[in-house]
Design a protein around this motif. Structure first.
Motif, PDB file in Angstrom:
ATOM      1  N   GLY A   1      25.310  69.305  17.054  1.00 58.80           N
ATOM      2  CA  GLY A   1      26.452  69.082  17.931  1.00 58.80           C
ATOM      3  C   GLY A   1      26.631  67.618  18.271  1.00 58.80           C
ATOM      4  O   GLY A   1      27.765  67.106  18.300  1.00 58.80           O
ATOM      5  N   MET A   2      25.525  66.923  18.517  1.00 61.42           N
ATOM      6  CA  MET A   2      25.601  65.489  18.780  1.00 61.42           C
ATOM      7  C   MET A   2      26.187  64.741  17.580  1.00 61.42           C
ATOM      8  O   MET A   2      27.026  63.847  17.743  1.00 61.42           O
TER       9      MET A   2
ATOM     10  N   GLY B   1      29.764  63.215  17.823  1.00 56.21           N
ATOM     11  CA  GLY B   1      29.607  61.765  17.742  1.00 56.21           C
ATOM     12  C   GLY B   1      30.451  61.149  16.642  1.00 56.21           C
ATOM     13  O   GLY B   1      30.909  60.012  16.765  1.00 56.21           O
ATOM     14  N   ALA B   2      30.684  61.906  15.562  1.00 56.13           N
ATOM     15  CA  ALA B   2      31.514  61.408  14.465  1.00 56.13           C
ATOM     16  C   ALA B   2      32.938  61.136  14.931  1.00 56.13           C
ATOM     17  O   ALA B   2      33.583  60.183  14.468  1.00 56.13           O
ATOM     18  N   SER B   3      33.437  61.946  15.841  1.00 59.11           N
ATOM     19  CA  SER B   3      34.780  61.721  16.386  1.00 59.11           C
ATOM     20  C   SER B   3      34.756  60.650  17.469  1.00 59.11           C
ATOM     21  O   SER B   3      35.641  59.792  17.531  1.00 59.11           O
ATOM     22  N   LEU B   4      33.722  60.694  18.311  1.00 58.99           N
ATOM     23  CA  LEU B   4      33.648  59.749  19.423  1.00 58.99           C
ATOM     24  C   LEU B   4      33.485  58.315  18.942  1.00 58.99           C
ATOM     25  O   LEU B   4      34.061  57.392  19.530  1.00 58.99           O
TER      26      LEU B   4
ATOM     27  N   THR C   1      34.778  52.007   6.844  1.00 60.70           N
ATOM     28  CA  THR C   1      33.524  52.638   6.440  1.00 60.70           C
ATOM     29  C   THR C   1      33.222  53.843   7.314  1.00 60.70           C
ATOM     30  O   THR C   1      32.771  54.893   6.829  1.00 60.70           O
ATOM     31  N   MET C   2      33.480  53.720   8.620  1.00 59.82           N
ATOM     32  CA  MET C   2      33.280  54.842   9.539  1.00 59.82           C
ATOM     33  C   MET C   2      34.215  56.004   9.201  1.00 59.82           C
ATOM     34  O   MET C   2      33.811  57.177   9.242  1.00 59.82           O
TER      35      MET C   2
ATOM     36  N   LEU D   1      32.812  57.718   6.244  1.00 62.86           N
ATOM     37  CA  LEU D   1      31.666  58.540   6.623  1.00 62.86           C
ATOM     38  C   LEU D   1      32.113  59.868   7.219  1.00 62.86           C
ATOM     39  O   LEU D   1      31.545  60.926   6.926  1.00 62.86           O
ATOM     40  N   GLY D   2      33.137  59.818   8.059  1.00 62.67           N
ATOM     41  CA  GLY D   2      33.660  61.046   8.636  1.00 62.67           C
ATOM     42  C   GLY D   2      34.244  61.975   7.582  1.00 62.67           C
ATOM     43  O   GLY D   2      34.030  63.201   7.624  1.00 62.67           O
ATOM     44  N   PHE D   3      34.946  61.388   6.618  1.00 58.08           N
ATOM     45  CA  PHE D   3      35.574  62.202   5.565  1.00 58.08           C
ATOM     46  C   PHE D   3      34.533  62.843   4.662  1.00 58.08           C
ATOM     47  O   PHE D   3      34.597  64.043   4.358  1.00 58.08           O
TER      48      PHE D   3
END
Length: 223
Positions: free
Chosen positions: A92-93, A97-100, A135-136, A139-141
């Motif tokens: 969950g973190m 965290g990926a969105s935050l 890059t972030m 990473l999310g994608f």
């Protein structure tokens, strides 16, 4: 005990001058909340870094249980959440965290833009920051597909279709990411490798360059 260990290391490597050079750095008055209420906007960069550290640590924990193949990927995620102690919390973190981290980085970018911190002599640092932002996003994608559920699958389909629509290189980029004509085992393996090895390596290099330039140039002044 910790002091004795530190003294033992310092006696052999002389790390105190290096540590003092990093830590003993004057903070400008305009970023002190005690003097300026608007100083909180200068915290977005530090918060982004803090969340990034959490993402790295939680991601390292997740890779201990994740199996990157289409037969076992979903089941390994389910096992992590239901059987591993604190697995649901750690995942969950990492998930939220990926969105935050994107939100905080966006706010940090807005602060840099509206305070004019991208101007001379910080143009190169602005470029590096934008590369970190992309890059972030990458990473999310790439991480979104890894649970290998229906939502992740069709979101990746849409993402690859968008990539394919890019002029000239879009079709080639989509094929390289997918590993073929369809989204399958090759796609999952490639997304895992990109998400866990290639992008984190690029991110750490860019962040190192970002911090070195901040150290050299100092924190930008007020608007």
């Amino acid at each position: 005990m910790l002091q004795r260990v530190y003294d033992w290391i310092d006696e052999r490597l002389d790390i105190t001058p290096m540590w003092r050079d990093i830590a003993d750095h004057e903070v400008p008055e305009h970023v002190n909340p005690a003097h300026h209420f608007s100083a909180f906007v200068y915290c977005f960069g530090g918060l982004t870094f803090f969340i990034t550290v959490i993402q790295i640590l939680s991601g390292m924990f997740l890779t201990m249980y994740y199996v990157p193949d289409i037969v076992n990927a979903y089941e390994s995620v389910r096992y992590l959440q239901s059987e591993v102690a604190f697995g649901m919390i750690v995942r969950g973190m990492h998930h939220w965290g990926a969105s935050l981290v994107i939100v905080m980085m966006f706010l940090h970018t807005l602060r840099v833009f509206f305070t004019g911190a991208y101007k001379k002599p910080r143009e190169l640092n602005w470029v590096v920051g934008v590369l970190i932002f992309f890059t972030m996003l990458a990473l999310g994608f790439t991480g979104y597909l890894l649970p290998w559920d229906m939502k992740a699958y069709f979101a990746t389909v849409v993402g690859l279709e968008i990539a394919e629509a890019v002029p000239f290189v879009g079709e080639l980029a989509a094929t390289l990411l997918a590993g073929g004509e369809i989204i399958g085992a090759q796609t999952l393996t490639r997304f895992f490798a990109i998400h866990v090895f290639f992008l984190p390596g690029a991110l750490l290099g860019l962040m190192a360059a970002h911090f070195i330039m901040i150290r050299r140039q100092g924190i930008s002044g007020p608007l």
